[in-house]
Design a protein around this motif. Sequence first.
Motif, short mmCIF file in Angstrom:
data_model
loop_
_atom_site.label_atom_id
_atom_site.label_comp_id
_atom_site.label_asym_id
_atom_site.label_seq_id
_atom_site.Cartn_x
_atom_site.Cartn_y
_atom_site.Cartn_z
N ASP A 1 44.16 82.93 60.14
CA ASP A 1 43.07 82.80 59.63
C ASP A 1 42.30 81.58 59.89
O ASP A 1 41.75 80.64 59.01
N PHE A 2 42.59 80.91 61.11
CA PHE A 2 42.01 79.72 61.23
C PHE A 2 40.43 79.75 61.73
O PHE A 2 39.96 80.71 62.47
N VAL A 3 39.76 79.03 60.98
CA VAL A 3 38.26 78.88 61.23
C VAL A 3 37.58 77.99 61.84
O VAL A 3 38.30 76.77 61.67
N PHE A 4 36.83 78.57 62.86
CA PHE A 4 36.05 77.38 63.80
C PHE A 4 34.80 77.77 63.95
O PHE A 4 34.45 78.91 63.70
N SER A 5 33.99 76.91 64.23
CA SER A 5 32.46 77.18 64.32
C SER A 5 31.76 76.44 65.63
O SER A 5 32.37 75.46 66.12
N ARG A 6 30.52 76.83 65.76
CA ARG A 6 29.67 76.21 66.73
C ARG A 6 28.31 76.28 66.15
O ARG A 6 27.75 77.15 65.48
N ARG A 7 27.40 75.27 66.60
CA ARG A 7 26.04 75.08 66.43
C ARG A 7 25.22 75.51 67.63
O ARG A 7 25.48 75.09 68.74
N GLU B 1 34.32 70.14 67.80
CA GLU B 1 35.46 69.74 68.52
C GLU B 1 36.64 69.43 67.66
O GLU B 1 37.79 69.33 68.00
N SER B 2 36.36 68.95 66.29
CA SER B 2 37.47 68.50 65.53
C SER B 2 38.48 69.60 65.03
O SER B 2 39.71 69.64 65.06
N GLU B 3 37.64 70.84 64.97
CA GLU B 3 38.31 71.99 64.72
C GLU B 3 39.19 72.56 65.92
O GLU B 3 40.28 73.17 65.73
N ARG B 4 38.40 72.54 66.82
CA ARG B 4 39.00 72.96 68.12
C ARG B 4 40.29 72.28 68.48
O ARG B 4 41.35 72.72 69.17
N ALA B 5 40.19 70.77 68.26
CA ALA B 5 41.45 69.92 68.50
C ALA B 5 42.50 70.58 67.62
O ALA B 5 43.73 70.42 68.15
N SER B 6 42.23 70.79 66.36
CA SER B 6 43.37 71.17 65.61
C SER B 6 43.79 72.51 65.98
O SER B 6 45.37 72.65 66.00
N LEU B 7 43.04 73.45 66.40
CA LEU B 7 43.68 74.83 67.05
C LEU B 7 44.70 74.44 68.28
O LEU B 7 45.59 75.05 68.37
N ARG B 8 44.04 73.47 69.19
CA ARG B 8 44.84 73.24 70.43
C ARG B 8 46.14 72.70 70.08
O ARG B 8 47.15 72.81 70.62
N ALA B 9 46.16 71.59 69.05
CA ALA B 9 47.46 71.15 68.52
C ALA B 9 48.27 72.18 68.09
O ALA B 9 49.72 72.04 68.44
N ALA B 10 47.93 73.14 67.41
CA ALA B 10 48.93 74.25 66.87
C ALA B 10 49.29 74.97 68.22
O ALA B 10 50.82 75.36 68.09
#
Length: 274
Positions: A231-237, A213-222
């Motif tokens: 080349d924004f990287v985000f992940s999931r488990r 969620e922290s990665e996704r929050a950064s993407l949403r902010a952009a």
Amino acid sequence: MLIAEAAILAARILVVDDQPTNVTLLEEVLRQSGYTNVASTMNPLEVCALHRRERFDLILVDLQMPGMDGFQLIEALKTNETDPWLPVLVITAQPGHKLRALQAGARDFIGKPFELVEVKTRIRNMVEVRLLHARLQEYSLGLEAAVEERTAQLRESEARYRSLTELACDWYWEQDESGAFTKVSGPVLEMLGIRVDGLVSRERDNEVAGWNESERASLRAAIAAREPFLDFVFSRRNADGTEQKFQVSGEPMFSRTCQFIGYRGIGMELRGEA
């Protein structure tokens, strides 16, 4: 747009009159004026076939003729679909026929008895207008062909771009200003678990859990700041404990009036980097 004098004098002119003296007089006036391509007929029934074959730039038509008068001839000439601009100049001794002829489709008229200055002036004006109309039509057709060719080139260029994009990434996407997907190319559902049936899903509709969620929050902010991202990287488990990573690049889209209309970008799964 000017018409050269040589083009005016080379115009194809047809004289149509059942009186030999009138035909001879008009032919002589035209030749003395310098016109080099003058034909005539005393049979109005021949005119439509002659015009289809010769494509006259001006047809001088006497209104009072046996068998087919000038009004009937004008109506017959209207059936020539390849020539919507009727190049007819009528000849009449009846003042009341002038307006009727214009309403029927004639472009101008010459009164009888002839006044040579009027005859020469009206003929020249008609020929010049006819040639200008033909040149404008040619220009329009050329412009239309150029637009079609350019459109085909743009479509081909877009197809090449799409092909290269698909080779360089796993999916291409576009979203509108509200975040709804408007265009998706690639296995977005399989990779991200985002359903885009009908192209209406938004990120919050994601049905797969485990995202960072922290990665996704950064993407949403952009995205909220209308900023491009590269080349924004985000992940999931995943439920089985494995991790998937994705890389996405995007840019905001704006209309010609600088109004924000959405985002577009590309993405790929970073395979082997879990």
